[in-house]
Motif scaffolding. Sequence first.
Motif, PDB file in Angstrom:
ATOM      1  N   ILE A  37       0.531  -0.989   0.017  1.00 34.50           N
ATOM      2  CA  ILE A  37       0.083   0.027   0.025  1.00 34.50           C
ATOM      3  C   ILE A  37       1.067   1.100   0.159  1.00 34.50           C
ATOM      4  O   ILE A  37       1.889   1.376   0.893  1.00 34.50           O
ATOM      5  N   TYR A  38       0.765   2.229  -0.931  1.00 32.38           N
ATOM      6  CA  TYR A  38       1.504   3.235  -1.019  1.00 32.38           C
ATOM      7  C   TYR A  38       0.709   4.607  -0.665  1.00 32.38           C
ATOM      8  O   TYR A  38      -0.634   4.597  -0.782  1.00 32.38           O
ATOM      9  N   PHE A  39       1.302   5.333   0.169  1.00 36.39           N
ATOM     10  CA  PHE A  39       0.936   6.533   1.020  1.00 36.39           C
ATOM     11  C   PHE A  39       1.249   7.736   0.569  1.00 36.39           C
ATOM     12  O   PHE A  39       2.546   8.001   0.187  1.00 36.39           O
ATOM     13  N   LEU A  53       6.238   6.316  -0.064  1.00 33.76           N
ATOM     14  CA  LEU A  53       6.016   5.645   1.193  1.00 33.76           C
ATOM     15  C   LEU A  53       5.094   4.334   1.187  1.00 33.76           C
ATOM     16  O   LEU A  53       3.974   4.615   0.485  1.00 33.76           O
ATOM     17  N   ARG A  54       5.582   3.291   1.461  1.00 33.94           N
ATOM     18  CA  ARG A  54       4.731   2.221   1.374  1.00 33.94           C
ATOM     19  C   ARG A  54       4.680   1.253   2.629  1.00 33.94           C
ATOM     20  O   ARG A  54       5.728   1.480   3.191  1.00 33.94           O
ATOM     21  N   ILE A  55       3.561   0.514   2.890  1.00 29.94           N
ATOM     22  CA  ILE A  55       3.726  -0.625   3.648  1.00 29.94           C
ATOM     23  C   ILE A  55       3.699  -1.999   2.958  1.00 29.94           C
ATOM     24  O   ILE A  55       2.583  -1.970   2.372  1.00 29.94           O
ATOM     25  N   LYS A  67      11.351   5.561   0.406  1.00 31.28           N
ATOM     26  CA  LYS A  67      12.484   5.528  -0.410  1.00 31.28           C
ATOM     27  C   LYS A  67      12.555   7.038  -1.200  1.00 31.28           C
ATOM     28  O   LYS A  67      11.554   7.733  -1.481  1.00 31.28           O
ATOM     29  N   ALA A  68      13.831   7.441  -1.293  1.00 25.75           N
ATOM     30  CA  ALA A  68      14.062   9.055  -2.136  1.00 25.75           C
ATOM     31  C   ALA A  68      14.278   8.391  -3.569  1.00 25.75           C
ATOM     32  O   ALA A  68      15.115   7.354  -3.615  1.00 25.75           O
ATOM     33  N   ASP A  69      14.116   9.023  -4.470  1.00 30.24           N
ATOM     34  CA  ASP A  69      14.207   8.958  -6.051  1.00 30.24           C
ATOM     35  C   ASP A  69      15.623   8.634  -6.181  1.00 30.24           C
ATOM     36  O   ASP A  69      16.151   7.609  -6.732  1.00 30.24           O
TER      37      ASP A  69
END
Length: 223
Positions: A37-39, A53-55, A67-69
Amino acid sequence: MADEVELKLELTPDAADAFEASALLPVNPEKIEQRSIYFDTPDHALAKKGFSLRIRRSGRKRTQTVKADGASAAGLFVRSEWGRAVKDDKPNLDDTTPVRAMIGGAVDTVASVFEVRIARRTWILRQDGAAIEMVLDRGEAAVGDRTSPISEIELELKAGDPAALFTLARRIDAVAPVRLSVQTKAKRGYRLTGPVTTMVKAEPIALTSDMTAAHSRRPAAGC
């Protein structure tokens, strides 16, 4: 925080079948079903600042990752990431992640934006002295009833020279056609949140023998 160095390769479903059947792979890969799931905020403040941001749930385990690009060249991604175990699908956005510092008070509006559902196969390979985790992901990104298929290979460097990733990619291409990918799963999901692209068939254009090239390119009345 850690830096992730990986090479992404896209391939068709048929090529993925050929890849799995090839002699290139060791037997008995690790197999797992993943749901991520991305937030983000309603205006996608994190994405605009170059973060995701993910879970991710794998079996009964949930891991939150920011994560940063980072840098990307020729399909090779070098990205900083912050990971931690979480108990449920609610992000933990304390000071151990950069999220609060990036978006300030908007952190309270962070909510789920899209999902990525994947069937993952994982192998650990050696190439030119490097240790590489190779995964085959097949699944989709989804927002409501809109979906985008995913069929890709990720080569993540665990130890050694990054050049080994490209050597292994050439070996893969010899058994199943692949192409370098510059699109992350997060970007696939965000594209689904945008307007639906539609195609419009052009109306017939009436041409006469006395028209010049300039006349033929002139917009019709009312356009």
